[in-house]
Design a protein around this motif. Structure first.
Motif, mmCIF file in Angstrom:
data_model
loop_
_atom_site.group_PDB
_atom_site.id
_atom_site.type_symbol
_atom_site.label_atom_id
_atom_site.label_comp_id
_atom_site.label_asym_id
_atom_site.label_seq_id
_atom_site.Cartn_x
_atom_site.Cartn_y
_atom_site.Cartn_z
ATOM 1 N N VAL A 14 -10.514 11.809 6.234
ATOM 2 C CA VAL A 14 -9.858 12.828 5.417
ATOM 3 C C VAL A 14 -9.266 12.205 4.150
ATOM 4 C CG1 VAL A 14 -7.998 14.539 5.321
ATOM 5 C CG2 VAL A 14 -9.354 14.297 7.412
ATOM 6 N N ASN A 15 -8.725 11.002 4.275
ATOM 7 C CA ASN A 15 -8.084 10.339 3.138
ATOM 8 C C ASN A 15 -9.001 9.307 2.489
ATOM 9 O OD1 ASN A 15 -5.099 11.266 2.926
ATOM 10 N ND2 ASN A 15 -5.425 10.976 5.128
ATOM 11 N N ALA A 16 -10.278 9.640 2.426
ATOM 12 C CA ALA A 16 -11.254 8.687 1.893
ATOM 13 C C ALA A 16 -10.941 8.280 0.458
ATOM 14 C CB ALA A 16 -12.663 9.271 1.980
ATOM 15 N N ALA A 17 -10.511 9.222 -0.360
ATOM 16 C CA ALA A 17 -10.243 8.904 -1.765
ATOM 17 C C ALA A 17 -9.125 7.871 -1.881
ATOM 18 C CB ALA A 17 -9.881 10.167 -2.533
ATOM 19 N N ALA A 18 -8.087 8.019 -1.068
ATOM 20 C CA ALA A 18 -6.978 7.067 -1.103
ATOM 21 C C ALA A 18 -7.425 5.687 -0.626
ATOM 22 C CB ALA A 18 -5.822 7.573 -0.253
ATOM 23 N N VAL A 19 -8.239 5.656 0.424
ATOM 24 C CA VAL A 19 -8.741 4.370 0.922
ATOM 25 C C VAL A 19 -9.602 3.694 -0.140
ATOM 26 C CG1 VAL A 19 -10.182 3.240 2.658
ATOM 27 C CG2 VAL A 19 -8.645 5.096 3.327
ATOM 28 N N GLU A 20 -10.479 4.450 -0.759
ATOM 29 C CA GLU A 20 -11.350 3.888 -1.785
ATOM 30 C C GLU A 20 -10.538 3.370 -2.973
ATOM 31 O OE1 GLU A 20 -14.323 6.800 -2.719
ATOM 32 O OE2 GLU A 20 -14.947 6.970 -0.631
ATOM 33 N N ALA A 21 -9.461 4.060 -3.321
ATOM 34 C CA ALA A 21 -8.607 3.598 -4.415
ATOM 35 C C ALA A 21 -7.937 2.273 -4.063
ATOM 36 C CB ALA A 21 -7.551 4.657 -4.737
ATOM 37 N N ILE A 22 -7.529 2.127 -2.796
ATOM 38 C CA ILE A 22 -6.927 0.866 -2.342
ATOM 39 C C ILE A 22 -7.947 -0.261 -2.411
ATOM 40 C CG2 ILE A 22 -6.037 -0.337 -0.302
ATOM 41 C CD1 ILE A 22 -4.685 2.353 0.458
ATOM 42 N N LEU A 23 -9.160 -0.003 -1.942
ATOM 43 C CA LEU A 23 -10.201 -1.025 -1.979
ATOM 44 C C LEU A 23 -10.518 -1.433 -3.415
ATOM 45 C CD1 LEU A 23 -12.614 0.374 0.762
ATOM 46 C CD2 LEU A 23 -10.973 -1.507 0.972
ATOM 47 N N ALA A 24 -10.514 -0.473 -4.315
ATOM 48 C CA ALA A 24 -10.782 -0.783 -5.724
ATOM 49 C C ALA A 24 -9.643 -1.571 -6.350
ATOM 50 C CB ALA A 24 -11.026 0.509 -6.506
ATOM 51 N N ALA A 25 -8.415 -1.267 -5.934
ATOM 52 C CA ALA A 25 -7.240 -1.936 -6.510
ATOM 53 C C ALA A 25 -7.062 -3.356 -5.986
ATOM 54 C CB ALA A 25 -5.987 -1.114 -6.208
ATOM 55 N N CYS A 26 -7.566 -3.609 -4.768
ATOM 56 C CA CYS A 26 -7.372 -4.918 -4.130
ATOM 57 C C CYS A 26 -8.703 -5.450 -3.606
ATOM 58 C CB CYS A 26 -6.369 -4.802 -2.988
ATOM 59 S SG CYS A 26 -4.796 -4.040 -3.452
ATOM 60 N N PRO A 27 -9.649 -5.695 -4.498
ATOM 61 C CA PRO A 27 -11.002 -6.044 -4.059
ATOM 62 C C PRO A 27 -11.103 -7.386 -3.340
ATOM 63 C CG PRO A 27 -10.782 -6.357 -6.426
ATOM 64 C CD PRO A 27 -9.535 -5.659 -5.972
ATOM 65 N N ASP A 28 -10.145 -8.258 -3.541
ATOM 66 C CA ASP A 28 -10.225 -9.594 -2.947
ATOM 67 C C ASP A 28 -9.397 -9.741 -1.681
ATOM 68 O OD1 ASP A 28 -11.892 -10.472 -5.041
ATOM 69 O OD2 ASP A 28 -10.133 -10.797 -6.327
ATOM 70 N N THR A 29 -8.760 -8.659 -1.247
ATOM 71 C CA THR A 29 -7.924 -8.706 -0.044
ATOM 72 C C THR A 29 -8.583 -7.898 1.060
ATOM 73 O OG1 THR A 29 -5.929 -8.884 -1.407
ATOM 74 C CG2 THR A 29 -5.636 -8.258 0.901
ATOM 75 N N PRO A 30 -8.921 -8.523 2.182
ATOM 76 C CA PRO A 30 -9.570 -7.769 3.258
ATOM 77 C C PRO A 30 -8.656 -6.684 3.812
ATOM 78 C CG PRO A 30 -8.953 -9.969 4.008
ATOM 79 C CD PRO A 30 -8.724 -9.937 2.529
ATOM 80 N N ALA A 31 -9.263 -5.565 4.164
ATOM 81 C CA ALA A 31 -8.502 -4.438 4.710
ATOM 82 C C ALA A 31 -9.213 -3.923 5.952
ATOM 83 C CB ALA A 31 -8.378 -3.314 3.682
ATOM 84 N N GLN A 32 -8.410 -3.483 6.918
ATOM 85 C CA GLN A 32 -8.949 -2.836 8.113
ATOM 86 C C GLN A 32 -8.440 -1.404 8.142
ATOM 87 O OE1 GLN A 32 -7.524 -5.331 11.314
ATOM 88 N NE2 GLN A 32 -5.510 -4.371 11.372
ATOM 89 N N LEU A 33 -9.278 -0.497 8.670
ATOM 90 C CA LEU A 33 -8.954 0.937 8.671
ATOM 91 C C LEU A 33 -9.212 1.544 10.026
ATOM 92 C CD1 LEU A 33 -8.405 3.705 7.143
ATOM 93 C CD2 LEU A 33 -10.887 3.788 6.809
ATOM 94 N N GLY A 34 -8.274 2.364 10.475
ATOM 95 C CA GLY A 34 -8.450 3.165 11.669
ATOM 96 C C GLY A 34 -8.137 4.617 11.364
ATOM 97 N N GLY A 35 -8.620 5.515 12.247
ATOM 98 C CA GLY A 35 -8.328 6.932 12.100
ATOM 99 C C GLY A 35 -9.548 7.755 11.760
ATOM 100 N N GLY A 36 -10.077 8.487 12.737
ATOM 101 C CA GLY A 36 -11.174 9.404 12.475
ATOM 102 C C GLY A 36 -12.543 8.762 12.375
ATOM 103 N N ILE A 37 -12.675 7.528 12.841
ATOM 104 C CA ILE A 37 -13.968 6.833 12.774
ATOM 105 C C ILE A 37 -14.601 6.933 14.156
ATOM 106 C CG2 ILE A 37 -15.138 4.676 12.217
ATOM 107 C CD1 ILE A 37 -12.628 3.899 10.590
ATOM 108 N N ARG A 38 -15.558 7.843 14.320
ATOM 109 C CA ARG A 38 -16.058 8.157 15.656
ATOM 110 C C ARG A 38 -17.567 8.225 15.763
ATOM 111 N NH1 ARG A 38 -11.272 12.570 17.004
ATOM 112 N NH2 ARG A 38 -9.578 11.109 16.530
#
Length: 239
Positions: free
Chosen positions: A61-85
């Motif tokens: 649901v919050n894909a746009a926010a996640v994508e913005a975070i990934l774009a803002a911090c491209p060199d920092t690994p991130a993990q995501l949970g919630g709604g991945i099924r």
């Protein structure tokens, strides 16, 4: 021990819940990407992201926010949970630049998907184990099961998952300290690295988790937002 600053996403904003209750959300930043940058600038080596709406909806649901975070911090690994099924969602998120996805509900409802994903994406699949009184809760913590947390963890001992994210729901967002004993017991019961989540309120909590010698990481959210925990200081103390 790795410290994972948490960014929980609800309606496009960075929030924190109290014990998983969506109605008890406190908005801390309406620009999650800016919050992520602030964590990285303070020295964070990982980011922990949760799509809270997605956990209830069963889809991102919050894909746009996640994508913005990934774009803002491209060199920092991130993990995501919630709604991945499903596998398609897993593949989509990993293709978008996430280092790791966290599978929670499907770990109970479709364990073969977890196994297949771990084979397909080595080192990039984690299992989220969220528990109340030792029993696993699913679907945004709204549904309780009879499955014991340790039992669920052991089911994936040979699956090749990268980590277990263990959340004591009653501690989450409550600033009362983590459940060190339960987290340590889980970590000693399996060979999979365990990341503690829920209740970290101060540097002493992180030290207590680290000093078990068996907990691989800890997630902190509210304590960082409230200023009870200084991220740079905590990272320096943990080494």
């Amino acid at each position: 021990m790795i410290l994972y600053p948490a960014i929980d996403l609800k309606d496009g904003q960075a929030v924190r819940l109290l014990r998983g209750e969506m109605a008890a959300a406190t908005v801390f930043n309406d620009d999650p990407a800016a919050q992520a940058r602030a964590f990285v600038e303070a020295g964070a080596r990982w980011l922990h992201l949760v799509d809270l709406n997605g956990a209830f909806a069963g889809r991102p649901v919050n894909a746009a926010a996640v994508e913005a975070i990934l774009a803002a911090c491209p060199d920092t690994p991130a993990q995501l949970g919630g709604g991945i099924r499903d596998m398609a969602t897993i593949e989509t998120w990993l293709d978008k630049g996430l280092a790791r996805v966290i599978l929670g509900t499907v770990a109970v409802e479709d364990p073969e998907l977890v196994r297949a994903a771990a084979r397909a994406f080595p080192g990039r699949i984690a299992v989220g184990i969220d528990a109340r009184a030792g029993r696993v809760a699913t679907r945004g913590w709204a549904e309780e099961t009879e499955v014991e947390a340790t039992e669920l963890a052991r089911r994936f001992e040979d699956a090749g998952v990268a980590a277990l994210v263990y959340t004591d729901i009653e501690r989450d967002g409550a600033m009362g300290g983590p459940n060190v004993a339960a987290t340590e017991a889980l970590a000693r019961a399996v060979s999979i690295p365990v990341i503690a989540s829920g209740g970290v309120a101060a540097l002493a909590d992180l030290i207590a988790l680290r000093d078990t010698g068996v907990i691989a990481g800890a997630i902190s959210g509210r304590a960082l937002y409230d200023g009870e925990l200084d991220l740079a200081e905590a990272l320096a103390a943990l080494g």
